[in-house]
Design a protein around this motif. Structure first.
Motif, PDB file in Angstrom:
ATOM      1  N   GLU A 242       0.825  -1.211   0.000  1.00  0.00           N
ATOM      2  CA  GLU A 242       0.000   0.000   0.000  1.00  0.00           C
ATOM      3  C   GLU A 242       0.864   1.268   0.000  1.00  0.00           C
ATOM      4  O   GLU A 242       0.448   2.312  -0.511  1.00  0.00           O
ATOM      5  N   ASP A 243       2.080   1.168   0.568  1.00  0.00           N
ATOM      6  CA  ASP A 243       2.969   2.326   0.594  1.00  0.00           C
ATOM      7  C   ASP A 243       3.413   2.742  -0.804  1.00  0.00           C
ATOM      8  O   ASP A 243       3.773   3.906  -1.024  1.00  0.00           O
ATOM      9  N   LEU A 244       3.391   1.803  -1.752  1.00  0.00           N
ATOM     10  CA  LEU A 244       3.804   2.137  -3.115  1.00  0.00           C
ATOM     11  C   LEU A 244       2.887   3.200  -3.720  1.00  0.00           C
ATOM     12  O   LEU A 244       3.309   3.984  -4.572  1.00  0.00           O
ATOM     13  N   ALA A 245       1.631   3.218  -3.268  1.00  0.00           N
ATOM     14  CA  ALA A 245       0.682   4.193  -3.803  1.00  0.00           C
ATOM     15  C   ALA A 245       1.049   5.613  -3.397  1.00  0.00           C
ATOM     16  O   ALA A 245       0.514   6.579  -3.943  1.00  0.00           O
ATOM     17  N   ARG A 246       1.969   5.759  -2.432  1.00  0.00           N
ATOM     18  CA  ARG A 246       2.375   7.087  -1.977  1.00  0.00           C
ATOM     19  C   ARG A 246       3.604   7.596  -2.713  1.00  0.00           C
ATOM     20  O   ARG A 246       4.119   8.668  -2.403  1.00  0.00           O
ATOM     21  N   ILE A 252       5.970   5.813  -9.790  1.00  0.00           N
ATOM     22  CA  ILE A 252       4.963   4.777 -10.039  1.00  0.00           C
ATOM     23  C   ILE A 252       4.999   4.344 -11.501  1.00  0.00           C
ATOM     24  O   ILE A 252       4.894   3.150 -11.826  1.00  0.00           O
ATOM     25  N   GLN A 253       5.166   5.290 -12.395  1.00  0.00           N
ATOM     26  CA  GLN A 253       5.228   4.965 -13.826  1.00  0.00           C
ATOM     27  C   GLN A 253       6.438   4.108 -14.155  1.00  0.00           C
ATOM     28  O   GLN A 253       6.347   3.168 -14.944  1.00  0.00           O
ATOM     29  N   VAL A 254       7.572   4.409 -13.532  1.00  0.00           N
ATOM     30  CA  VAL A 254       8.775   3.590 -13.731  1.00  0.00           C
ATOM     31  C   VAL A 254       8.527   2.174 -13.202  1.00  0.00           C
ATOM     32  O   VAL A 254       8.893   1.188 -13.842  1.00  0.00           O
ATOM     33  N   LEU A 255       7.907   2.094 -12.042  1.00  0.00           N
ATOM     34  CA  LEU A 255       7.627   0.788 -11.433  1.00  0.00           C
ATOM     35  C   LEU A 255       6.705  -0.033 -12.326  1.00  0.00           C
ATOM     36  O   LEU A 255       6.945  -1.220 -12.558  1.00  0.00           O
ATOM     37  N   ILE A 256       5.631   0.590 -12.839  1.00  0.00           N
ATOM     38  CA  ILE A 256       4.678  -0.112 -13.693  1.00  0.00           C
ATOM     39  C   ILE A 256       5.361  -0.667 -14.940  1.00  0.00           C
ATOM     40  O   ILE A 256       5.108  -1.802 -15.353  1.00  0.00           O
ATOM     41  N   ARG A 257       6.276   0.120 -15.525  1.00  0.00           N
ATOM     42  CA  ARG A 257       6.982  -0.322 -16.732  1.00  0.00           C
ATOM     43  C   ARG A 257       7.876  -1.527 -16.462  1.00  0.00           C
ATOM     44  O   ARG A 257       8.208  -2.278 -17.376  1.00  0.00           O
ATOM     45  N   ASN A 258       8.259  -1.707 -15.213  1.00  0.00           N
ATOM     46  CA  ASN A 258       9.143  -2.822 -14.858  1.00  0.00           C
ATOM     47  C   ASN A 258       8.384  -4.016 -14.274  1.00  0.00           C
ATOM     48  O   ASN A 258       9.012  -4.965 -13.796  1.00  0.00           O
ATOM     49  N   PHE A 279      -2.541   3.560  -9.249  1.00  0.00           N
ATOM     50  CA  PHE A 279      -1.759   2.849 -10.260  1.00  0.00           C
ATOM     51  C   PHE A 279      -2.359   3.042 -11.653  1.00  0.00           C
ATOM     52  O   PHE A 279      -1.653   3.330 -12.615  1.00  0.00           O
ATOM     53  N   LEU A 280      -3.676   2.883 -11.750  1.00  0.00           N
ATOM     54  CA  LEU A 280      -4.339   2.964 -13.053  1.00  0.00           C
ATOM     55  C   LEU A 280      -4.224   4.350 -13.669  1.00  0.00           C
ATOM     56  O   LEU A 280      -4.122   4.487 -14.897  1.00  0.00           O
ATOM     57  N   SER A 281      -4.229   5.375 -12.834  1.00  0.00           N
ATOM     58  CA  SER A 281      -4.148   6.744 -13.352  1.00  0.00           C
ATOM     59  C   SER A 281      -2.761   7.085 -13.879  1.00  0.00           C
ATOM     60  O   SER A 281      -2.578   8.104 -14.551  1.00  0.00           O
ATOM     61  N   ASN A 282      -1.788   6.249 -13.566  1.00  0.00           N
ATOM     62  CA  ASN A 282      -0.430   6.464 -14.065  1.00  0.00           C
ATOM     63  C   ASN A 282      -0.118   5.598 -15.281  1.00  0.00           C
ATOM     64  O   ASN A 282       1.045   5.389 -15.623  1.00  0.00           O
ATOM     65  N   MET A 283      -1.178   5.082 -15.904  1.00  0.00           N
ATOM     66  CA  MET A 283      -1.040   4.300 -17.122  1.00  0.00           C
ATOM     67  C   MET A 283      -1.782   5.023 -18.247  1.00  0.00           C
ATOM     68  O   MET A 283      -2.602   5.909 -17.995  1.00  0.00           O
ATOM     69  N   SER A 284      -1.517   4.636 -19.474  1.00  0.00           N
ATOM     70  CA  SER A 284      -2.271   5.204 -20.584  1.00  0.00           C
ATOM     71  C   SER A 284      -3.721   4.760 -20.470  1.00  0.00           C
ATOM     72  O   SER A 284      -4.021   3.757 -19.805  1.00  0.00           O
ATOM     73  N   ARG A 310       2.117  -9.124  -5.072  1.00  0.00           N
ATOM     74  CA  ARG A 310       2.457  -7.876  -4.378  1.00  0.00           C
ATOM     75  C   ARG A 310       3.891  -7.903  -3.867  1.00  0.00           C
ATOM     76  O   ARG A 310       4.608  -6.901  -3.944  1.00  0.00           O
ATOM     77  N   ASN A 311       4.309  -9.048  -3.339  1.00  0.00           N
ATOM     78  CA  ASN A 311       5.679  -9.159  -2.860  1.00  0.00           C
ATOM     79  C   ASN A 311       6.669  -9.028  -4.016  1.00  0.00           C
ATOM     80  O   ASN A 311       7.749  -8.448  -3.862  1.00  0.00           O
ATOM     81  N   GLY A 312       6.295  -9.579  -5.177  1.00  0.00           N
ATOM     82  CA  GLY A 312       7.159  -9.465  -6.346  1.00  0.00           C
ATOM     83  C   GLY A 312       7.328  -8.021  -6.782  1.00  0.00           C
ATOM     84  O   GLY A 312       8.434  -7.578  -7.125  1.00  0.00           O
ATOM     85  N   ILE A 313       6.243  -7.267  -6.754  1.00  0.00           N
ATOM     86  CA  ILE A 313       6.305  -5.849  -7.125  1.00  0.00           C
ATOM     87  C   ILE A 313       7.091  -5.052  -6.075  1.00  0.00           C
ATOM     88  O   ILE A 313       7.850  -4.137  -6.416  1.00  0.00           O
ATOM     89  N   LEU A 314       6.929  -5.412  -4.811  1.00  0.00           N
ATOM     90  CA  LEU A 314       7.712  -4.754  -3.765  1.00  0.00           C
ATOM     91  C   LEU A 314       9.202  -4.988  -3.977  1.00  0.00           C
ATOM     92  O   LEU A 314      10.015  -4.070  -3.816  1.00  0.00           O
ATOM     93  N   ARG A 315       9.569  -6.230  -4.347  1.00  0.00           N
ATOM     94  CA  ARG A 315      10.984  -6.530  -4.603  1.00  0.00           C
ATOM     95  C   ARG A 315      11.496  -5.712  -5.781  1.00  0.00           C
ATOM     96  O   ARG A 315      12.624  -5.205  -5.752  1.00  0.00           O
ATOM     97  N   THR A 316      10.661  -5.579  -6.814  1.00  0.00           N
ATOM     98  CA  THR A 316      11.049  -4.765  -7.972  1.00  0.00           C
ATOM     99  C   THR A 316      11.256  -3.314  -7.561  1.00  0.00           C
ATOM    100  O   THR A 316      12.226  -2.669  -7.975  1.00  0.00           O
ATOM    101  N   ALA A 317      10.339  -2.789  -6.728  1.00  0.00           N
ATOM    102  CA  ALA A 317      10.448  -1.407  -6.272  1.00  0.00           C
ATOM    103  C   ALA A 317      11.732  -1.191  -5.477  1.00  0.00           C
ATOM    104  O   ALA A 317      12.428  -0.175  -5.659  1.00  0.00           O
TER     105      ALA A 317
END
Length: 340
Positions: A242-246, A252-258, A279-284, A310-317
């Motif tokens: 949930e902290d990623l939303a902050r 966020i856009q860099v994270l989404i691309r990865n 998250f959705l608002s930072n996408m096309s 979620r854990n996978g995305i946290l690791r990416t972040a």
């Protein structure tokens, strides 16, 4: 003074099995126990660990065909230590510790008593990814006051579906209830104990997550000087999906691309609408519409799959933070301290 169980009628089928296995002794009993399936071993272990002291008369009655051999056995006592020794006779050490960790989970003899003692936010986070009917069953089995707190933390649209199912619910078939209990034990409770039950850093992180900035600083500043590794571990545990939303929109856009598209869909499943929108608002527009559709078509998904995503995305972040591609800060931290 501990109460001795002297009435055979007070014992459940699993408890009777536990008595017999204990009476047979670690060597013979473990050879019988290792023939059971994993879920049966788990159920018997729960019964054995919570058995307490059983009178010699009850033991004799339960093993009537072996009365002569075991007449001198007298009382037997089931405990965590005896259960651990029992399991160690035929199981790898890590498997034994996994089962014992589950036994030492939240207080309560039954699964529903244990669930009633789980933090409401933790339970709500798990249930929001389950089918409304499953949520309804769980909420009708735990304490009403706890169910009310959990229900209030669910997304509004999910609350309406759950309430509707509770109102229309009839008696739940025993086999369905047993399936729900097994799922909770294997998927939720095991993970809960791993992340909350015996990790003092995780417990401290949960407490600090609920403190104001002044108290947080007064605790962490001396801790960082005296126990820097523990301080870092606590900070890491405090950072959640949930902290990623902050994060700032560019981050966020860099994270989404990865992130993989399927992984992102699972991660956003069951998330509050407001957090999903970050998250959705930072996408096309096209990409966000496709992702919304994918999430809606997924239906009910396993909580474990959502957690893994979620854990996978946290690791990416955290990896992106280490590379200097994005900046991760603690909520409300004006110093923008990097956490990874």
């Amino acid at each position: 003074m501990l109460k001795i169980r002297s009435d055979v009628k007070s014992l459940s089928g699993l408890e009777k099995t536990a008595v017999i296995l204990l009476a047979l002794g670690e060597e013979r009993g473990s050879r019988l126990m290792e023939r059971l399936e994993d879920d049966e071993i788990r159920d018997v272990s729960y019964a054995m660990a919570g058995l307490g002291t059983v009178s010699g008369k009850v033991v004799e009655r339960l093993i009537r065909d072996f009365t002569e051999r075991f007449a001198g056995t007298g009382e037997i006592a089931g405990s965590f230590d005896s259960t651990e020794r029992f399991l160690a006779k035929f199981m790898p050490g890590d498997r034994v510790q996994e089962i014992l960790a589950e036994l030492r989970g939240p207080a309560g003899r039954t699964m529903w008593e244990k669930m009633s003692n789980v933090n409401e936010q933790v339970l709500a986070n798990y249930l929001r990814n389950e089918h409304p009917q499953t949520i309804a069953v769980v909420l009708t089995k735990i304490r009403p006051e706890h169910a009310a707190k959990v229900l209030a933390l669910l997304p509004q649209n999910l609350i309406q579906m759950v309430v509707g199912r509770i109102i229309k619910m009839e008696a739940v078939p025993r086999d369905v209830l047993e399936d729900v209990e097994k799922t909770l034990r294997s998927e939720f409770m095991a993970n809960y104990v791993r992340t909350h039950g015996h990790d003092s850093h995780a417990i401290m992180a949960e407490i600090l997550n609920r403190t104001d900035r002044e108290l947080f600083d007064s605790i962490m500043e001396p801790l960082e000087r005296k126990l820097p590794e523990s301080a870092q571990r606590i900070k890491q545990l405090m950072f959640t999906f949930e902290d990623l939303a902050r994060l700032e929109p560019p981050a966020i856009q860099v994270l989404i691309r990865n992130c993989d598209g399927d992984q992102l869909a699972y991660a956003l499943k069951g998330l509050d609408n407001s957090l999903q929108e970050v998250f959705l608002s930072n996408m096309s527009e096209r990409a966000s519409n496709l992702l919304r559709e994918e999430i809606e078509l997924m239906g009910a998904v396993r909580a474990r799959d959502v957690e893994d995503a979620r854990n996978g995305i946290l690791r990416t972040a955290k990896q992106l933070a280490e590379d200097g591609s994005i900046l991760i800060t603690r909520q409300g931290d004006p110093a923008a301290q990097l956490i990874y």
